[in-house]
Scaffold this motif. Structure first.
Motif, PDB file in Angstrom:
ATOM      1  N   LEU A 183       0.845  -1.203   0.000  1.00 16.48           N
ATOM      2  CA  LEU A 183       0.000   0.000   0.000  1.00 16.48           C
ATOM      3  C   LEU A 183       0.876   1.247   0.000  1.00 16.48           C
ATOM      4  O   LEU A 183       1.676   1.467   0.917  1.00 16.48           O
ATOM      5  CB  LEU A 183      -0.918   0.006   1.229  1.00 16.48           C
ATOM      6  CG  LEU A 183      -1.963  -1.105   1.295  1.00 16.48           C
ATOM      7  CD1 LEU A 183      -2.729  -1.023   2.615  1.00 16.48           C
ATOM      8  CD2 LEU A 183      -2.934  -1.034   0.116  1.00 16.48           C
ATOM      9  N   SER A 184       0.725   2.070  -1.023  1.00 15.93           N
ATOM     10  CA  SER A 184       1.466   3.328  -1.101  1.00 15.93           C
ATOM     11  C   SER A 184       0.926   4.314  -0.069  1.00 15.93           C
ATOM     12  O   SER A 184      -0.123   4.083   0.548  1.00 15.93           O
ATOM     13  CB  SER A 184       1.303   3.928  -2.494  1.00 15.93           C
ATOM     14  OG  SER A 184      -0.059   4.312  -2.686  1.00 15.93           O
ATOM     15  N   MET A 185       1.598   5.442   0.098  1.00 13.77           N
ATOM     16  CA  MET A 185       1.084   6.464   1.010  1.00 13.77           C
ATOM     17  C   MET A 185      -0.270   6.982   0.511  1.00 13.77           C
ATOM     18  O   MET A 185      -1.165   7.242   1.311  1.00 13.77           O
ATOM     19  CB  MET A 185       2.075   7.623   1.154  1.00 13.77           C
ATOM     20  CG  MET A 185       3.274   7.327   2.034  1.00 13.77           C
ATOM     21  SD  MET A 185       2.862   6.623   3.667  1.00 13.77           S
ATOM     22  CE  MET A 185       1.759   7.865   4.323  1.00 13.77           C
ATOM     23  N   ASP A 186      -0.424   7.121  -0.798  1.00 14.89           N
ATOM     24  CA  ASP A 186      -1.713   7.593  -1.324  1.00 14.89           C
ATOM     25  C   ASP A 186      -2.827   6.597  -1.006  1.00 14.89           C
ATOM     26  O   ASP A 186      -3.949   6.989  -0.673  1.00 14.89           O
ATOM     27  CB  ASP A 186      -1.619   7.841  -2.831  1.00 14.89           C
ATOM     28  CG  ASP A 186      -0.845   9.118  -3.154  1.00 14.89           C
ATOM     29  OD1 ASP A 186      -0.373   9.787  -2.213  1.00 14.89           O
ATOM     30  OD2 ASP A 186      -0.709   9.446  -4.356  1.00 14.89           O
ATOM     31  N   ASP A 187      -2.527   5.296  -1.094  1.00 14.26           N
ATOM     32  CA  ASP A 187      -3.503   4.273  -0.693  1.00 14.26           C
ATOM     33  C   ASP A 187      -3.869   4.434   0.776  1.00 14.26           C
ATOM     34  O   ASP A 187      -5.044   4.347   1.163  1.00 14.26           O
ATOM     35  CB  ASP A 187      -2.920   2.865  -0.891  1.00 14.26           C
ATOM     36  CG  ASP A 187      -2.890   2.414  -2.338  1.00 14.26           C
ATOM     37  OD1 ASP A 187      -3.814   2.761  -3.086  1.00 14.26           O
ATOM     38  OD2 ASP A 187      -1.927   1.713  -2.714  1.00 14.26           O
TER      39      ASP A 187
ATOM     40  N   GLU B  25       9.076   2.603   6.509  1.00  7.72           N
ATOM     41  CA  GLU B  25       9.990   3.350   5.630  1.00  7.72           C
ATOM     42  C   GLU B  25       9.225   4.286   4.691  1.00  7.72           C
ATOM     43  O   GLU B  25       9.678   5.399   4.403  1.00  7.72           O
ATOM     44  CB  GLU B  25      10.833   2.377   4.791  1.00  7.72           C
ATOM     45  CG  GLU B  25      11.747   1.473   5.587  1.00  7.72           C
ATOM     46  CD  GLU B  25      11.025   0.249   6.160  1.00  7.72           C
ATOM     47  OE1 GLU B  25       9.830   0.020   5.828  1.00  7.72           O
ATOM     48  OE2 GLU B  25      11.642  -0.471   6.962  1.00  7.72           O
ATOM     49  N   LYS B  26       8.059   3.843   4.212  1.00  6.85           N
ATOM     50  CA  LYS B  26       7.280   4.685   3.300  1.00  6.85           C
ATOM     51  C   LYS B  26       6.807   5.958   4.003  1.00  6.85           C
ATOM     52  O   LYS B  26       6.809   7.046   3.416  1.00  6.85           O
ATOM     53  CB  LYS B  26       6.073   3.910   2.757  1.00  6.85           C
ATOM     54  CG  LYS B  26       6.445   2.854   1.734  1.00  6.85           C
ATOM     55  CD  LYS B  26       5.217   2.155   1.170  1.00  6.85           C
ATOM     56  CE  LYS B  26       5.614   1.077   0.176  1.00  6.85           C
ATOM     57  NZ  LYS B  26       4.465   0.355  -0.379  1.00  6.85           N
ATOM     58  N   THR B  27       6.391   5.816   5.252  1.00  6.99           N
ATOM     59  CA  THR B  27       5.944   6.974   6.029  1.00  6.99           C
ATOM     60  C   THR B  27       7.082   7.972   6.191  1.00  6.99           C
ATOM     61  O   THR B  27       6.921   9.177   5.961  1.00  6.99           O
ATOM     62  CB  THR B  27       5.470   6.544   7.437  1.00  6.99           C
ATOM     63  OG1 THR B  27       4.779   5.308   7.361  1.00  6.99           O
ATOM     64  CG2 THR B  27       4.589   7.602   8.058  1.00  6.99           C
ATOM     65  N   LEU B  28       8.224   7.483   6.628  1.00  5.94           N
ATOM     66  CA  LEU B  28       9.375   8.355   6.907  1.00  5.94           C
ATOM     67  C   LEU B  28       9.889   8.996   5.621  1.00  5.94           C
ATOM     68  O   LEU B  28      10.317  10.155   5.621  1.00  5.94           O
ATOM     69  CB  LEU B  28      10.476   7.560   7.614  1.00  5.94           C
ATOM     70  CG  LEU B  28      10.070   7.001   8.992  1.00  5.94           C
ATOM     71  CD1 LEU B  28      11.184   6.129   9.565  1.00  5.94           C
ATOM     72  CD2 LEU B  28       9.715   8.123   9.968  1.00  5.94           C
ATOM     73  N   GLU B  29       9.824   8.252   4.514  1.00  6.54           N
ATOM     74  CA  GLU B  29      10.244   8.804   3.228  1.00  6.54           C
ATOM     75  C   GLU B  29       9.299   9.933   2.806  1.00  6.54           C
ATOM     76  O   GLU B  29       9.731  10.956   2.267  1.00  6.54           O
ATOM     77  CB  GLU B  29      10.239   7.700   2.162  1.00  6.54           C
ATOM     78  CG  GLU B  29      10.714   8.138   0.786  1.00  6.54           C
ATOM     79  CD  GLU B  29      12.150   8.638   0.757  1.00  6.54           C
ATOM     80  OE1 GLU B  29      12.424   9.554  -0.060  1.00  6.54           O
ATOM     81  OE2 GLU B  29      12.989   8.150   1.545  1.00  6.54           O
TER      82      GLU B  29
END
Length: 422
Positions: free
Chosen positions: A208-212, A234-238
């Motif tokens: 799930l991407s951040m947009d998802d 990692e996606k959140t922090l990125e």
């Protein structure tokens, strides 16, 4: 022995300055952000004045975004915006976003780095729960609570119980966060998480991407939830990198935390999903939809107006034409998203296909402006609500779907799977 807590409970305990909170407990917490828009802030300003306050508790921790009826659709909305503009300038509110800077608030706040992991955020808009995608506790409140929050920097809550959603498997090609949350709401109902925290976990999160995640957290309120929240990875922090100088505070649920229910969901089994009128729980998979002709297609809103949403829609519309007689309206979530969509050539694809592109605004989602439905008309929309009269006439109908389904439906003139046009 230390008592176990959910992710939401840990964030609330830290902001209440106590070691432990449990479901049902009444607490007062310190706020990291107080948010309002052009509809709700004028009432909050009255509460602020009734408290005889002369300044906001922290001019950097209040955000005011005129997005619902802006650009002003009539005299009343112009008066609302004048009211909040004068207040924001007089109180030196740092995060006041005038037209040209503004966007749909729940797209703009994360983009500006005003919501980060570990925050507690209240907003006088029910979809403030969006920021749970970033590992924050964020929830909608009434305008009076917003007014009190602007004065004191505090809010009181009853600590919510939590439901755990264990997400597994990789979603199929045309399945997005919108399909996942519609599937969940269809499964548990619009009151299935009433005043509870919807907490997501599981190995499926990596797909799930951040947009998802923003989309899924955004629609927590459609299940009656107090908030929706994702763990920080990692996606959140990125995502937050370069957006803020504040340090994120990462909270993790204890392994033995108590949940009122636990659901396991295999996302590889989820099909594109559509919510029929007049409730988000009234869901059917795309193969169960049948013959549903539409008059209007809306792609955008605080739920699905981000870059990924626009890219998916453009990939389907490219080289094709919107069916004659169908109105396709596209709303980028912010000015930055609009600009990026223009630089990537998406705007050209939308216009060449026969759609129109609007300035970032809530517009038709709440029956505001720029896409109101007439009697008997049907719209398929990537918005979050399809109540009676939500997008205009009480005898109109709104069908909720993903950007992929919406774009495909604009080409055919009825609700269809993206596979039918690709």
């Amino acid at each position: 022995m230390k008592k176990p807590m959910t992710m939401t409970q840990k964030i609330l305990a830290s902001h209440a300055g106590i070691e432990y909170v449990e479901a049902g407990q009444l607490i007062t917490v310190n706020l990291d952000l107080v948010l309002g828009n052009d509809v709700t802030t004028p009432v909050a300003i009255k509460a602020f004045k009734d408290a005889n306050a002369d300044k906001v508790f922290d001019k950097d921790k209040v955000a005011i975004v005129p997005d619902h009826f802006t650009p002003n659709k009539d005299i009343k909305s112009a008066e609302h915006c004048k009211c909040i503009r004068e207040f924001a300038l007089e109180k030196e509110v740092t995060n006041y976003f005038e037209i040209g800077e503004m966007g749909i608030e729940h797209c703009l706040i994360p983009e500006k780095g005003l919501a980060i992991p570990g925050d507690v955020i209240i907003g006088a808009d029910s979809h403030t729960c969006t920021y749970g995608a970033l590992g924050a506790f964020s929830t909608g409140v009434g305008s009076t609570d917003m007014g009190v929050g602007m004065v004191s920097g505090k809010a009181w809550f009853k600590v919510p119980e939590a439901i755990k959603f264990v997400l597994k498997g990789k979603p199929g090609k045309w399945v997005s966060g919108k399909d996942v949350i519609l599937h969940i709401i269809g499964m548990i109902g619009v009151d299935g998480a009433l005043y509870k925290s919807m907490e997501y976990t599981g190995e499926g999160l990596k797909y799930l991407s951040m947009d998802d995640r923003f989309t899924i957290a955004n629609m927590a309120i459609e299940a009656g939830a107090k908030n929706g929240i994702f763990p920080v990875d990692e996606k959140t922090l990125e995502y937050i990198k370069g957006r803020t100088e504040k340090e994120p505070r990462v909270f993790e649920a204890d392994e033995d935390a108590v949940y009122s229910e636990v659901y396991e969901i295999d996302m590889s089994l989820i099909k594109p999903t559509v919510a029929f009128p007049h409730l988000p729980e009234n869901t059917r998979t795309i193969d169960e939809v049948g013959e549903v002709k539409v008059d209007q297609v809306v792609i955008g809103s605080c739920t699905n107006g981000r870059m990924e949403d626009l890219r998916i829609a453009a990939s389907i519309l490219e080289g094709k034409k919107v069916k004659k007689g169908i109105r396709l309206i596209i709303f980028p979530g912010t000015q930055q998203i609009y600009l990026q969509a223009m630089e990537e050539g998406l705007i050209r694809k939308f216009i060449e296909a026969g759609g129109i592109v609007s300035t970032p605004t809530c517009g038709p989602c709440l029956g505001g402006h720029m896409g109101i439905l007439a009697e008997g008309e049907r719209a398929v929309a990537t918005t979050n609500r399809n109540f009676v009269g939500r997008m205009g006439h009480p005898k109109s109908e709104v069908y909720l779907a993903s950007p992929a389904v919406a774009a495909a439906s604009a080409i055919v003139g009825k609700i269809v799977s993206p596979e039918e046009v690709m």
